[in-house]
Design an enzyme around this catalytic site. Structure first.
Site, mmCIF file in Angstrom:
data_model
loop_
_atom_site.group_PDB
_atom_site.id
_atom_site.type_symbol
_atom_site.label_atom_id
_atom_site.label_comp_id
_atom_site.label_asym_id
_atom_site.label_seq_id
_atom_site.Cartn_x
_atom_site.Cartn_y
_atom_site.Cartn_z
ATOM 1 N NE ARG A 1 54.510 36.912 45.972
ATOM 2 C CZ ARG A 1 55.100 38.070 46.263
ATOM 3 N NH1 ARG A 1 55.834 38.192 47.352
ATOM 4 N NH2 ARG A 1 54.929 39.107 45.463
ATOM 5 C CG HIS B 1 46.770 33.492 44.867
ATOM 6 N ND1 HIS B 1 46.396 34.461 43.975
ATOM 7 C CD2 HIS B 1 48.119 33.580 44.952
ATOM 8 C CE1 HIS B 1 47.467 35.109 43.542
ATOM 9 N NE2 HIS B 1 48.530 34.583 44.115
ATOM 10 C CG ASP C 1 43.069 36.338 43.272
ATOM 11 O OD1 ASP C 1 43.801 35.502 42.724
ATOM 12 O OD2 ASP C 1 43.401 36.975 44.294
HETATM 13 ZN ZN1 ZEM Z 1 50.664 35.070 43.789
HETATM 14 N N1 ZEM Z 1 50.585 36.810 44.808
HETATM 15 N N2 ZEM Z 1 50.102 36.016 42.078
HETATM 16 N N3 ZEM Z 1 50.866 33.347 42.752
HETATM 17 N N4 ZEM Z 1 51.260 34.143 45.467
HETATM 18 C C1 ZEM Z 1 50.794 36.979 46.144
HETATM 19 C C2 ZEM Z 1 51.055 35.978 47.070
HETATM 20 C C3 ZEM Z 1 51.263 34.664 46.738
HETATM 21 C C4 ZEM Z 1 49.784 37.352 41.939
HETATM 22 C C5 ZEM Z 1 50.054 38.354 42.890
HETATM 23 O O1 ZEM Z 1 50.134 39.653 42.488
HETATM 24 C C6 ZEM Z 1 50.308 38.050 44.258
HETATM 25 C C7 ZEM Z 1 50.630 33.161 41.422
HETATM 26 C C8 ZEM Z 1 50.009 34.055 40.582
HETATM 27 C C9 ZEM Z 1 49.775 35.389 40.908
HETATM 28 C C10 ZEM Z 1 51.581 32.812 45.574
HETATM 29 C C11 ZEM Z 1 51.735 31.898 44.532
HETATM 30 C C12 ZEM Z 1 51.422 32.174 43.216
HETATM 31 C C13 ZEM Z 1 50.661 38.347 46.472
HETATM 32 C C14 ZEM Z 1 50.878 38.923 47.864
HETATM 33 C C15 ZEM Z 1 50.353 39.019 45.320
HETATM 34 C C16 ZEM Z 1 50.104 40.511 45.230
HETATM 35 C C17 ZEM Z 1 52.365 39.176 48.084
HETATM 36 C C18 ZEM Z 1 52.646 39.726 49.460
HETATM 37 O O2 ZEM Z 1 52.160 40.841 49.757
HETATM 38 O O3 ZEM Z 1 53.333 39.050 50.246
HETATM 39 C C19 ZEM Z 1 49.220 37.569 40.630
HETATM 40 C C20 ZEM Z 1 48.710 38.875 40.051
HETATM 41 C C21 ZEM Z 1 49.199 36.364 40.001
HETATM 42 C C22 ZEM Z 1 48.634 36.117 38.650
HETATM 43 C C23 ZEM Z 1 47.787 35.139 38.410
HETATM 44 C C24 ZEM Z 1 51.088 31.846 41.019
HETATM 45 C C25 ZEM Z 1 51.039 31.331 39.584
HETATM 46 C C26 ZEM Z 1 51.592 31.244 42.141
HETATM 47 C C27 ZEM Z 1 52.213 29.891 42.302
HETATM 48 C C28 ZEM Z 1 51.957 28.863 41.491
HETATM 49 C C29 ZEM Z 1 51.743 32.475 46.973
HETATM 50 C C30 ZEM Z 1 52.033 31.078 47.534
HETATM 51 C C31 ZEM Z 1 51.544 33.644 47.698
HETATM 52 C C32 ZEM Z 1 51.591 33.821 49.216
HETATM 53 C C33 ZEM Z 1 52.967 34.282 49.635
HETATM 54 C C34 ZEM Z 1 53.111 34.489 51.126
HETATM 55 O O4 ZEM Z 1 54.114 35.098 51.494
HETATM 56 O O5 ZEM Z 1 52.287 34.035 51.904
#
Ligand code: ZEM
Length: 287
Positions: free
Chosen positions: A34, A163, A228
């Protein structure tokens, strides 16, 4: 201290810190992925600003964006690696950590090149907040955000497959829970579950709205963000959700390509691979 440019030595140290039995689901990998994504996902193709070059998240102007809440955990975790290899820039370290975390979680090999530089102060970081996606919104918003970075519909869906890893934390984003049962293993499970389970709207005690499914076998509550679910409801996105759910190899191949592209947004290189939009003398980033 490793010699300048010895990225293999850095990689080794990143690998060694991934296993964190006390943290979340036992791995620092997801939060590092992230960090790499948020450091890169500020890119704006029209103004050629943002992106991983510069490592602006060290400064309040970018690091204080509410979208980046919680990523200080990832940055703090990497400090000993930076201390052991002081020649590496934060911009390279954060993106490399994302690549290593994905590969160690069983994901595809991701092309990565070093050479990014770090801003020496925050004077060149302007209007960077609000560039990352908002999980409460739908497909129009996702297109606005990701087209701005230069991605198409297929790439948006492929990227969303990240995700599979990690979870939402109430004290960071307001959302809660994990998408899949095994959130430290990279797979196409996110797409399978998104398209096959009966997701129900859930309102958390805080009033935050997300989607949930109670897995009877594992007695686990899984979740999806509104953003999602938007992938399922959209004609341009939904076919890719289905394809990636059915074909892990295709997802891995497309994900590797799009994640590598994400890490390179805004970075200009010459034919030797050296980054040219930086000024080593001043240590500053020239866009
Ligand atoms: Zn995320 N993401 N993301 N994301 N994401 C969260 C967690 C993680 C969105 C989003 O709002 C959120 C991408 C795209 C998008 C990861 C990778 C990628 C979380 C939770 C949210 C709310 C955060 C928390 O509370 O800790 C939205 C709206 C997206 C639009 C499509 C893309 C692109 C990513 C990488 C290629 C990852 C790995 C996490 C988990 C983080 C963790 O701490 O476990």
């Amino acid at each position: 201290m490793s010699p300048k440019g010895d990225f293999a030595a850095v990689r080794k140290d990143i690998k060694a810190l991934l296993n964190q039995p006390e943290y979340d689901d036992g791995s620092a990998g997801p939060v590092l992925v992230r960090l790499a994504w948020h450091s890169s996902g500020t890119y704006d193709i029209r103004t050629d600003t943002g992106g991983s070059n510069g490592a602006g998240m060290r400064y309040e102007i970018e690091g204080g964006d509410p979208a980046n809440a919680g990523l200080q955990h990832a940055r703090v975790l990497l400090e000993p690696v930076k201390a052991a290899h002081p020649w590496i820039t934060y911009a390279d370290l954060w993106t490399l950590a994302g690549k290593v975390a994905l590969e160690e979680a069983g994901g595809p090999e991701i092309a990565w090149q070093g050479g990014r530089t770090d801003y020496v102060d925050d004077s060149k970081i302007k209007e960077i907040r609000g560039r990352l996606p908002d999980a409460a919104q739908g497909s129009d918003h996702l297109r606005n955000i990701f087209y701005r970075m230069g991605f198409n519909d297929q790439e948006i869906v492929a990227l969303s497959g990240a995700h599979t890893l990690g979870r939402c934390h109430g004290d960071r984003s307001g959302f809660e829970g994990k998408w899949v049962n095994n959130p430290t293993r990279f797979s196409n499970q996110y797409f399978k579950l998104l398209s096959t389970l009966e997701w129900e709207p859930r309102t958390l005690a805080s009033g935050v709205k997300q989607f949930g499914y109670t897995d009877e076998d594992t007695e686990t509550e899984l979740m999806m963000l509104p953003s999602d679910m938007a992938l399922l409801a959209d004609k341009g996105f939904e076919p890719w959700v289905k394809k990636y759910g059915a074909d892990k190899e295709l997802f891995f191949k497309d994900f590797a390509a799009v994640f590598a592209k994400l890490m390179e947004l805004g970075i200009k290189r010459n034919e030797r691979g050296e980054v040219t939009n930086l000024d080593n003398e001043k240590g500053g980033y020239i866009s």
